[in-house]
Motif scaffolding. Structure first.
Motif, PDB file in Angstrom:
ATOM      1  N   ARG A  60       0.874  -1.310   0.172  1.00 37.75           N
ATOM      2  CA  ARG A  60      -0.076  -0.063   0.042  1.00 37.75           C
ATOM      3  C   ARG A  60       0.778   1.231  -0.013  1.00 37.75           C
ATOM      4  NH1 ARG A  60      -5.201  -1.353   1.493  1.00 37.75           N
ATOM      5  NH2 ARG A  60      -5.756  -3.244   2.529  1.00 37.75           N
ATOM      6  N   ASN A  61       0.299   2.321  -0.430  1.00 36.92           N
ATOM      7  CA  ASN A  61       1.109   3.798  -0.417  1.00 36.92           C
ATOM      8  C   ASN A  61       0.567   4.453   0.828  1.00 36.92           C
ATOM      9  OD1 ASN A  61      -1.426   4.601  -0.809  1.00 36.92           O
ATOM     10  ND2 ASN A  61      -1.049   5.286  -3.097  1.00 36.92           N
ATOM     11  N   ASP A  62       1.110   5.528   1.216  1.00 35.41           N
ATOM     12  CA  ASP A  62       0.695   6.502   2.211  1.00 35.41           C
ATOM     13  C   ASP A  62      -0.736   6.688   2.423  1.00 35.41           C
ATOM     14  OD1 ASP A  62       3.573   6.476   3.009  1.00 35.41           O
ATOM     15  OD2 ASP A  62       3.686   8.311   1.821  1.00 35.41           O
ATOM     16  N   SER A  63      -1.598   6.509   1.410  1.00 40.78           N
ATOM     17  CA  SER A  63      -2.974   6.927   1.453  1.00 40.78           C
ATOM     18  C   SER A  63      -3.692   5.549   1.395  1.00 40.78           C
ATOM     19  CB  SER A  63      -3.572   7.357   0.219  1.00 40.78           C
ATOM     20  OG  SER A  63      -2.859   8.731  -0.117  1.00 40.78           O
ATOM     21  N   GLY A  64      -3.010   4.382   1.493  1.00 39.75           N
ATOM     22  CA  GLY A  64      -3.604   3.416   2.025  1.00 39.75           C
ATOM     23  C   GLY A  64      -4.114   2.489   0.706  1.00 39.75           C
ATOM     24  N   VAL A  65      -4.005   2.865  -0.422  1.00 40.99           N
ATOM     25  CA  VAL A  65      -4.229   2.345  -1.845  1.00 40.99           C
ATOM     26  C   VAL A  65      -3.334   1.253  -2.103  1.00 40.99           C
ATOM     27  CG1 VAL A  65      -4.562   2.816  -4.141  1.00 40.99           C
ATOM     28  CG2 VAL A  65      -4.953   4.768  -2.375  1.00 40.99           C
ATOM     29  N   ILE A  66      -3.984   0.195  -2.501  1.00 41.98           N
ATOM     30  CA  ILE A  66      -3.377  -1.069  -2.936  1.00 41.98           C
ATOM     31  C   ILE A  66      -2.556  -0.891  -4.241  1.00 41.98           C
ATOM     32  CG2 ILE A  66      -3.061  -3.596  -3.433  1.00 41.98           C
ATOM     33  CD1 ILE A  66      -5.836  -3.721  -1.645  1.00 41.98           C
ATOM     34  N   LEU A  67      -1.121  -1.067  -4.311  1.00 44.21           N
ATOM     35  CA  LEU A  67      -0.421  -0.941  -5.556  1.00 44.21           C
ATOM     36  C   LEU A  67      -0.077  -2.136  -6.093  1.00 44.21           C
ATOM     37  CD1 LEU A  67       2.185   1.588  -4.315  1.00 44.21           C
ATOM     38  CD2 LEU A  67      -0.018   2.111  -5.402  1.00 44.21           C
ATOM     39  N   ALA A  68       0.067  -3.198  -5.226  1.00 46.10           N
ATOM     40  CA  ALA A  68       0.587  -4.644  -5.803  1.00 46.10           C
ATOM     41  C   ALA A  68      -0.017  -5.559  -4.718  1.00 46.10           C
ATOM     42  CB  ALA A  68       1.839  -4.676  -5.827  1.00 46.10           C
ATOM     43  N   ALA A  69      -0.235  -6.590  -4.897  1.00 48.80           N
ATOM     44  CA  ALA A  69      -0.523  -7.990  -4.257  1.00 48.80           C
ATOM     45  C   ALA A  69      -0.403  -9.335  -4.883  1.00 48.80           C
ATOM     46  CB  ALA A  69      -1.939  -7.799  -4.022  1.00 48.80           C
ATOM     47  N   ILE A  70      -0.088 -10.262  -3.722  1.00 52.75           N
ATOM     48  CA  ILE A  70       0.183 -11.783  -4.373  1.00 52.75           C
ATOM     49  C   ILE A  70      -0.370 -12.580  -3.092  1.00 52.75           C
ATOM     50  CG2 ILE A  70       2.439 -11.747  -3.251  1.00 52.75           C
ATOM     51  CD1 ILE A  70       3.332 -13.544  -5.763  1.00 52.75           C
ATOM     52  N   GLY A  71      -0.984 -13.703  -3.363  1.00 50.86           N
ATOM     53  CA  GLY A  71      -1.405 -14.591  -2.605  1.00 50.86           C
ATOM     54  C   GLY A  71      -1.373 -16.312  -2.842  1.00 50.86           C
ATOM     55  N   LEU A  72      -1.441 -17.122  -2.229  1.00 52.11           N
ATOM     56  CA  LEU A  72      -1.452 -18.443  -2.337  1.00 52.11           C
ATOM     57  C   LEU A  72      -2.705 -19.163  -1.941  1.00 52.11           C
ATOM     58  CD1 LEU A  72       2.065 -19.676  -0.821  1.00 52.11           C
ATOM     59  CD2 LEU A  72       1.586 -18.911  -3.148  1.00 52.11           C
ATOM     60  N   ASP A  73      -3.179 -20.035  -2.900  1.00 55.58           N
ATOM     61  CA  ASP A  73      -4.320 -21.258  -2.724  1.00 55.58           C
ATOM     62  C   ASP A  73      -3.490 -22.458  -2.469  1.00 55.58           C
ATOM     63  OD1 ASP A  73      -6.452 -22.900  -2.600  1.00 55.58           O
ATOM     64  OD2 ASP A  73      -6.998 -22.305  -4.364  1.00 55.58           O
ATOM     65  N   ILE A  74      -3.466 -22.748  -1.118  1.00 55.50           N
ATOM     66  CA  ILE A  74      -2.384 -24.028  -0.577  1.00 55.50           C
ATOM     67  C   ILE A  74      -3.222 -24.898  -0.550  1.00 55.50           C
ATOM     68  CG2 ILE A  74      -0.869 -24.614   1.176  1.00 55.50           C
ATOM     69  CD1 ILE A  74      -0.512 -21.688   1.736  1.00 55.50           C
ATOM     70  N   ASP A  75      -2.439 -26.098  -1.140  1.00 53.28           N
ATOM     71  CA  ASP A  75      -3.158 -27.677  -1.101  1.00 53.28           C
ATOM     72  C   ASP A  75      -2.124 -28.382  -0.633  1.00 53.28           C
ATOM     73  OD1 ASP A  75      -4.376 -30.110  -1.043  1.00 53.28           O
ATOM     74  OD2 ASP A  75      -4.806 -30.157  -3.445  1.00 53.28           O
ATOM     75  N   GLY A  76      -1.515 -28.873   0.858  1.00 50.62           N
ATOM     76  CA  GLY A  76      -0.614 -29.351   1.313  1.00 50.62           C
ATOM     77  C   GLY A  76       0.499 -28.599   0.905  1.00 50.62           C
ATOM     78  N   MET A  77       1.604 -29.318   0.044  1.00 47.73           N
ATOM     79  CA  MET A  77       2.883 -28.772  -0.182  1.00 47.73           C
ATOM     80  C   MET A  77       2.889 -28.049  -1.265  1.00 47.73           C
ATOM     81  SD  MET A  77       5.488 -31.562   1.524  1.00 47.73           S
ATOM     82  CE  MET A  77       4.916 -32.582   0.532  1.00 47.73           C
ATOM     83  N   THR A  78       1.974 -27.794  -2.060  1.00 45.90           N
ATOM     84  CA  THR A  78       1.385 -27.447  -3.191  1.00 45.90           C
ATOM     85  C   THR A  78       0.733 -26.203  -3.408  1.00 45.90           C
ATOM     86  OG1 THR A  78       1.948 -29.270  -4.497  1.00 45.90           O
ATOM     87  CG2 THR A  78       0.782 -27.356  -5.867  1.00 45.90           C
TER      88      THR A  78
END
Length: 289
Positions: A60-78
């Motif tokens: 996020r920037n100083d104003s709280g706006v999301i600039l970038a993101a990444i996440g995981l949908d996890i199934d065991g070790m994959t």
């Protein structure tokens, strides 16, 4: 510009950001959805860990706006990676997000990415982290307004006495798939439908299995197959059109989307012949820690 990297807390804001990024092919990530409400539901269902934290990092920037993101949908070790999503030109922030994600998930050993072919920024990132390109997937779509309904159905709903023959065909064609025959049978309902094509002597020629989410207005064709001895007789196209007629009979369903290998295969020809149109191409990458 000062920025902050943290775990996502506001799923609605994150869903809006991801939906906006996925509207453009140049920032699109496969299998993440394009509707905020659909993405929001998936985040709640698949991205919240045992401790209640969302397995998604945002910058996020100083104003709280999301600039970038990444996440995981996890199934065991994959895990399937949702991202990176990055509306800036800063590779540095993207690398920081990736480092945070790896550190927070030490048990995950294998990562799958699905990057739109026109998303060159993230293809360069795949090269940077040395992810291996495994192939391409073609996403096809058909809309209700462009589809001509089939009047008379030759396929019939599954009945319990069909199970043994269905199991032999399904597990033979898809031996390592996510739903085996028993899982499909046990989950059948008004919205989880299995239709069979049979000869006059009741021998199964082929089948199609689809799922409907009336709340989200989504339909997914999970499996369609013709037994080897009945192929090249036009049965695949006929069964596909009948299945689409059934799917579009639900008032909430206005389009059907599916993803196949990007090749000139007979199966892809059947989809195009039935009225599907190419939507986009995804590059599949694999990274092992």
């Amino acid at each position: 510009m000062n920025t902050t990297i943290e775990k996502a807390k506001d799923l609605k804001t994150l869903s809006l950001f991801l939906a906006q990024m996925n509207k453009e092919k140049t920032s699109h990530i496969g299998f993440c959805g394009e509707k905020p409400e659909e993405i929001h539901q998936t985040l709640k269902d698949d991205f919240i860990g045992d401790g209640g934290d969302v397995n998604f990092f945002v910058c996020r920037n100083d104003s709280g706006v999301i600039l970038a993101a990444i996440g995981l949908d996890i199934d065991g070790m994959t895990a399937e990676v949702w991202g990176p999503f990055n509306q800036t030109s800063s590779v540095e922030k993207q690398n920081e997000l990736w480092a945070h994600l790896l550190h927070a998930n030490p048990a995950v050993e294998t990562f799958q990415f699905f990057i739109n072919k026109e998303n060159t920024q993230q293809q360069l990132f795949m090269d940077e982290i040395k992810a291996e390109e495994k192939g391409e997937h073609l996403t096809l779509q058909i809309t209700k307004k462009d589809f001509e309904d089939v009047g008379v159905m030759k396929s019939t709903p599954f009945v319990r006495s069909d199970f043994q023959a269905f199991e032999k065909i399904h597990n033979g064609i898809f031996p390592d798939t996510y739903y085996d025959a028993a899982t499909i049978k046990d989950g059948l309902s008004n919205d989880h439908v299995l239709r069979l094509l049979k000869t006059e002597s009741n021998e199964i020629q082929g089948y199609a299995y689809f799922e409907i989410d009336t709340e989200m207005g989504e339909a997914s064709l999970e499996y369609i197959a013709i037994a080897s001895e009945f192929q090249n007789k036009g049965l695949g196209t006929m069964l596909l059109k009948e299945t689409l007629s059934e799917m579009f009979s639900y008032p909430q369903i206005n389009e059907v989307t599916l993803t196949v290998e990007n090749s000139n295969s007979l199966a892809n020809h059947v989809y195009l012949k039935a009225g599907f149109k190419p939507k986009y191409v995804l590059k599949n990458y694999l990274l092992k820690r």
